[in-house]
Design a protein around this motif. Structure first.
Motif, short mmCIF file in Angstrom:
data_model
loop_
_atom_site.label_atom_id
_atom_site.label_comp_id
_atom_site.label_asym_id
_atom_site.label_seq_id
_atom_site.Cartn_x
_atom_site.Cartn_y
_atom_site.Cartn_z
N ILE A 66 -43.86 61.30 -14.01
CA ILE A 66 -44.53 62.60 -14.04
C ILE A 66 -43.53 63.72 -13.75
O ILE A 66 -43.54 64.76 -14.41
CB ILE A 66 -45.70 62.63 -13.02
N LYS A 67 -42.65 63.51 -12.79
CA LYS A 67 -41.65 64.54 -12.48
C LYS A 67 -40.72 64.78 -13.66
O LYS A 67 -40.41 65.93 -14.00
CB LYS A 67 -40.84 64.18 -11.23
N ASP A 68 -40.28 63.70 -14.30
CA ASP A 68 -39.41 63.86 -15.48
C ASP A 68 -40.11 64.65 -16.58
O ASP A 68 -39.52 65.53 -17.20
CB ASP A 68 -39.01 62.48 -16.03
N PHE A 69 -41.38 64.34 -16.80
CA PHE A 69 -42.16 65.06 -17.81
C PHE A 69 -42.24 66.55 -17.48
O PHE A 69 -42.03 67.42 -18.34
CB PHE A 69 -43.57 64.45 -17.90
N LEU A 70 -42.55 66.86 -16.22
CA LEU A 70 -42.70 68.27 -15.81
C LEU A 70 -41.37 69.00 -15.85
O LEU A 70 -41.30 70.17 -16.25
CB LEU A 70 -43.32 68.34 -14.42
N ASN A 71 -40.29 68.33 -15.42
CA ASN A 71 -38.97 68.97 -15.46
C ASN A 71 -38.55 69.31 -16.88
O ASN A 71 -37.94 70.35 -17.14
CB ASN A 71 -37.92 68.04 -14.83
N GLU A 72 -38.89 68.41 -17.80
CA GLU A 72 -38.53 68.64 -19.20
C GLU A 72 -39.39 69.74 -19.82
O GLU A 72 -38.90 70.56 -20.60
CB GLU A 72 -38.70 67.33 -19.98
N ARG A 73 -40.65 69.75 -19.44
CA ARG A 73 -41.58 70.72 -20.02
C ARG A 73 -41.41 72.12 -19.43
O ARG A 73 -41.52 73.12 -20.11
CB ARG A 73 -43.00 70.21 -19.78
N PHE A 74 -41.13 72.18 -18.12
CA PHE A 74 -41.02 73.48 -17.43
C PHE A 74 -39.72 73.55 -16.64
O PHE A 74 -39.73 73.67 -15.41
CB PHE A 74 -42.22 73.68 -16.49
N PRO A 75 -38.58 73.48 -17.31
CA PRO A 75 -37.29 73.39 -16.60
C PRO A 75 -36.93 74.62 -15.79
O PRO A 75 -36.15 74.53 -14.84
CB PRO A 75 -36.29 73.18 -17.75
N GLU A 76 -37.54 75.75 -16.10
CA GLU A 76 -37.18 76.99 -15.42
C GLU A 76 -37.97 77.21 -14.13
O GLU A 76 -37.63 78.10 -13.34
CB GLU A 76 -37.40 78.19 -16.37
N LEU A 77 -39.00 76.42 -13.88
CA LEU A 77 -39.86 76.66 -12.73
C LEU A 77 -39.43 75.85 -11.50
O LEU A 77 -39.08 74.68 -11.62
CB LEU A 77 -41.31 76.31 -13.06
N PRO A 78 -39.48 76.46 -10.30
CA PRO A 78 -39.26 75.70 -9.06
C PRO A 78 -40.28 74.57 -8.96
O PRO A 78 -41.41 74.71 -9.43
CB PRO A 78 -39.48 76.74 -7.95
N PHE A 79 -39.88 73.46 -8.32
CA PHE A 79 -40.70 72.24 -8.30
C PHE A 79 -41.16 71.91 -6.88
O PHE A 79 -40.36 71.86 -5.95
CB PHE A 79 -39.88 71.07 -8.86
N ILE A 80 -42.46 71.67 -6.73
CA ILE A 80 -43.07 71.32 -5.45
C ILE A 80 -43.94 70.07 -5.64
O ILE A 80 -44.57 69.91 -6.68
CB ILE A 80 -43.93 72.49 -4.90
N ILE A 81 -43.95 69.20 -4.63
CA ILE A 81 -44.80 68.02 -4.69
C ILE A 81 -45.88 68.12 -3.61
O ILE A 81 -45.59 68.46 -2.46
CB ILE A 81 -44.00 66.72 -4.47
N VAL A 82 -47.13 67.83 -4.00
CA VAL A 82 -48.25 67.80 -3.07
C VAL A 82 -48.90 66.43 -3.20
O VAL A 82 -49.17 65.96 -4.31
CB VAL A 82 -49.27 68.92 -3.36
N GLY A 83 -49.14 65.75 -2.06
CA GLY A 83 -49.71 64.42 -2.12
C GLY A 83 -50.82 64.21 -1.11
O GLY A 83 -50.76 64.71 0.02
N HIS A 84 -51.83 63.46 -1.53
CA HIS A 84 -52.92 63.06 -0.62
C HIS A 84 -52.86 61.56 -0.41
O HIS A 84 -52.77 60.79 -1.38
CB HIS A 84 -54.28 63.44 -1.22
N SER A 85 -52.90 61.12 0.84
CA SER A 85 -52.96 59.71 1.18
C SER A 85 -51.80 58.95 0.53
O SER A 85 -50.64 59.32 0.73
CB SER A 85 -54.33 59.16 0.77
N LEU A 111 -52.35 67.38 -12.58
CA LEU A 111 -53.28 66.41 -12.01
C LEU A 111 -53.33 65.21 -12.94
O LEU A 111 -53.57 65.36 -14.13
CB LEU A 111 -54.66 67.06 -11.88
N TRP A 112 -53.09 64.02 -12.42
CA TRP A 112 -52.90 62.86 -13.31
C TRP A 112 -53.42 61.58 -12.67
O TRP A 112 -53.71 61.55 -11.49
CB TRP A 112 -51.40 62.72 -13.65
#
Length: 291
Positions: free
Chosen positions: A91-110, A59-60
């Protein structure tokens, strides 16, 4: 579950801050993009629920707002489209680097769902869930809300910018404070039925992006009483979206859920835990099972 604060830097040097909700055994990471000028803590109950179901949630705040505000809003040149072009990819680059082993999902409001197609790094995404993602054409809003929108964009915002150099909305309880160019670009999109897909903007002032060639499944939740994302505005936006995978929709009717209203923000209120959030977790799990 633990909570952790973080900071990352966009390609143009702008810092973004947020929090991570980290389950003991996460099965996927979720990048959550909130709505424009919305205090990120508003979404905390919803994302805590997802984290309790083993989804690591990020959450950012967008540049120039919330904890990501740094410097002087008066001299800030940030644009609305920077949210999707610069902030979301960082944000995606940060998360990919921090948690490279986890599947990635995007959730967006508005706007947090509207602008995902601007992201240049949409590789290895398992799926996307959107809430109230639509065009925002004034004429497709109910008259009462249209008047509020006109007041904000054509009276309040210009006067506030004239007096302070930015849109000082927080003091008046309208939304968070925003840089002037964010509001001006946003206003220009709202004047067009097709929003930023209008020929005046698309491929000119904003990138063409990936809106017509997403490579992952997408699910949209929308409600019939949404004053912004009305049925007409929802249809206008999604006419421009395509994916190699399935695009599905859930229409919510407040009375069928025992509610008087949901509107644009009601998806994330605690009374939706048993009415909606369980279904969202089911959608998220389906993304992981199918891929």
């Amino acid at each position: 579950m633990k909570t952790e604060s973080f900071e990352t830097i966009c390609e143009d040097g702008i810092p973004l801050k947020g929090i991570l909700l980290i389950p003991d055994q996460p099965k996927a990471v979720i990048q959550f993009n909130g709505g424009t000028g919305t205090k990120k803590e508003f979404y905390l109950s919803f994302l805590t629920y997802l984290a309790e179901n083993d989804f690591l949630c990020c959450l950012w705040d967008y540049r120039g707002s919330g904890d990501s505000f740094s410097g002087n809003l008066k001299t800030c040149e940030f644009k609305f489209s920077d949210y999707g072009v610069r902030d979301m990819p960082a944000i995606k680059d940060f998360l990919n680097e921090r948690f490279p082993e986890l599947p990635f999902i995007i959730v967006g409001h508005s706007a947090g769902g509207q602008q995902i197609g601007f992201m240049k790094n949409l590789d290895h995404v398992k799926g996307m869930i959107n809430f109230a993602v639509s065009a925002g054409y004034y004429m497709n809003m109910p008259l009462s809300y249209r008047m509020k929108a006109y007041f904000y964009f054509y009276l309040f915002a210009p006067i506030s910018i004239l007096m302070t150099g930015y849109v000082k909305a927080k003091t008046f309880g309208l939304m968070e404070n925003l840089p002037k160019n964010v509001v001006y670009e946003w206003r220009s999109w709202l004047e067009k039925k097709n929003y930023f897909f209008d020929a005046k903007f698309y491929g000119k002032t904003v990138p063409v992006g990936h809106f017509r060639n997403y490579t992952f499944p997408i699910h949209l939740y929308w409600t019939i009483d949404d004053t912004i994302s009305s049925q007409k505005n929802t249809e206008s936006y999604w006419e421009h979206i395509d994916s190699k995978e399935e695009i599905t929709f859930t229409k919510l009717v407040p009375s069928e859920l025992g509610l008087k209203k949901i509107d644009h923000f009601g998806f994330f209120k605690k009374n939706m835990k048993d009415r909606l959030w369980e279904n969202v977790v089911g959608q998220l799990n389906a993304f992981l099972l199918n891929h």
